[in-house]
Scaffold this motif. Sequence first.
Motif, short mmCIF file in Angstrom:
data_model
loop_
_atom_site.label_atom_id
_atom_site.label_comp_id
_atom_site.label_asym_id
_atom_site.label_seq_id
_atom_site.Cartn_x
_atom_site.Cartn_y
_atom_site.Cartn_z
N VAL A 1 5.82 -2.57 -4.97
CA VAL A 1 5.51 -3.88 -5.56
C VAL A 1 6.07 -4.03 -6.97
O VAL A 1 5.91 -5.08 -7.60
CB VAL A 1 3.99 -4.18 -5.54
N GLY A 2 6.72 -2.97 -7.49
CA GLY A 2 7.37 -3.07 -8.79
C GLY A 2 6.46 -2.88 -9.98
O GLY A 2 6.69 -3.48 -11.03
N LEU A 3 5.44 -2.03 -9.84
CA LEU A 3 4.54 -1.71 -10.94
C LEU A 3 4.54 -0.21 -11.16
O LEU A 3 4.97 0.55 -10.31
CB LEU A 3 3.11 -2.15 -10.62
N SER A 4 3.97 0.21 -12.29
CA SER A 4 3.69 1.63 -12.46
C SER A 4 2.32 1.91 -11.82
O SER A 4 1.58 0.98 -11.46
CB SER A 4 3.71 2.02 -13.94
N ALA A 5 1.99 3.16 -11.67
CA ALA A 5 0.80 3.56 -10.90
C ALA A 5 -0.51 2.99 -11.45
O ALA A 5 -1.33 2.48 -10.70
CB ALA A 5 0.73 5.08 -10.78
N GLU B 1 1.45 -5.24 1.49
CA GLU B 1 1.74 -3.82 1.72
C GLU B 1 0.51 -3.10 2.27
O GLU B 1 0.61 -2.29 3.21
CB GLU B 1 2.21 -3.14 0.43
N LEU B 2 -0.65 -3.36 1.72
CA LEU B 2 -1.88 -2.72 2.21
C LEU B 2 -2.23 -3.18 3.62
O LEU B 2 -2.76 -2.40 4.41
CB LEU B 2 -3.05 -2.98 1.26
N ARG B 3 -1.91 -4.42 3.92
CA ARG B 3 -2.14 -4.95 5.27
C ARG B 3 -1.28 -4.21 6.28
O ARG B 3 -1.71 -3.93 7.39
CB ARG B 3 -1.83 -6.44 5.27
N ARG B 4 -0.05 -3.87 5.90
CA ARG B 4 0.85 -3.12 6.78
C ARG B 4 0.46 -1.66 6.89
O ARG B 4 0.61 -1.04 7.94
CB ARG B 4 2.28 -3.21 6.26
N ASP B 5 -0.01 -1.08 5.77
CA ASP B 5 -0.34 0.34 5.75
C ASP B 5 -1.46 0.59 4.76
O ASP B 5 -1.23 0.75 3.57
CB ASP B 5 0.90 1.17 5.36
N GLY B 6 -2.67 0.62 5.26
CA GLY B 6 -3.85 0.83 4.42
C GLY B 6 -3.96 2.23 3.86
O GLY B 6 -4.77 2.49 2.97
#
Length: 156
Positions: free
Chosen positions: A33-37, A17-22
Amino acid sequence: MNNPLKLDEIDRRILRELRRDGRISNAKLAERVGLSATPCWNRVKALEDAGVISGYAALLNQKALGLPDTVLIEVTLDRHDDEMFNRFGEALAQLPEVLEAHLLTGEYDYLIKVAVAGTEGYEEFLRHKLYKLPGLRHSHSTFVLRTLKREPSVEP
């Protein structure tokens, strides 16, 4: 890496995800990614601390900046000692047209990727910059016709 980090599937999703949108927000990243903050932020921080994430950058459009052409240049130096490699490498790193420079094995010593404005821009780069670098003996150039794939980093 400072501390080796074993990557699990959540880490890999974060990296993709970071690679697609830093610039993605932590809240949006966590959602994707299915986590809390907080756990998401902690994982990103751990990835940064371990050196898996080495930085963030804006990807600039070289055509929009007036440098639409890419040239790959193979370079041979006249000597192969540490002093020559250091001098050439330091001088090369100062040239803003240079996008990448790689020390090689094989027939040539370096492969250099440069951004230029056509053949006139390339001639200007050659005559006034590259040919003035210390130790250059020979170069061989190839203009890129079309880029088929360009990635900012490896896919995790």
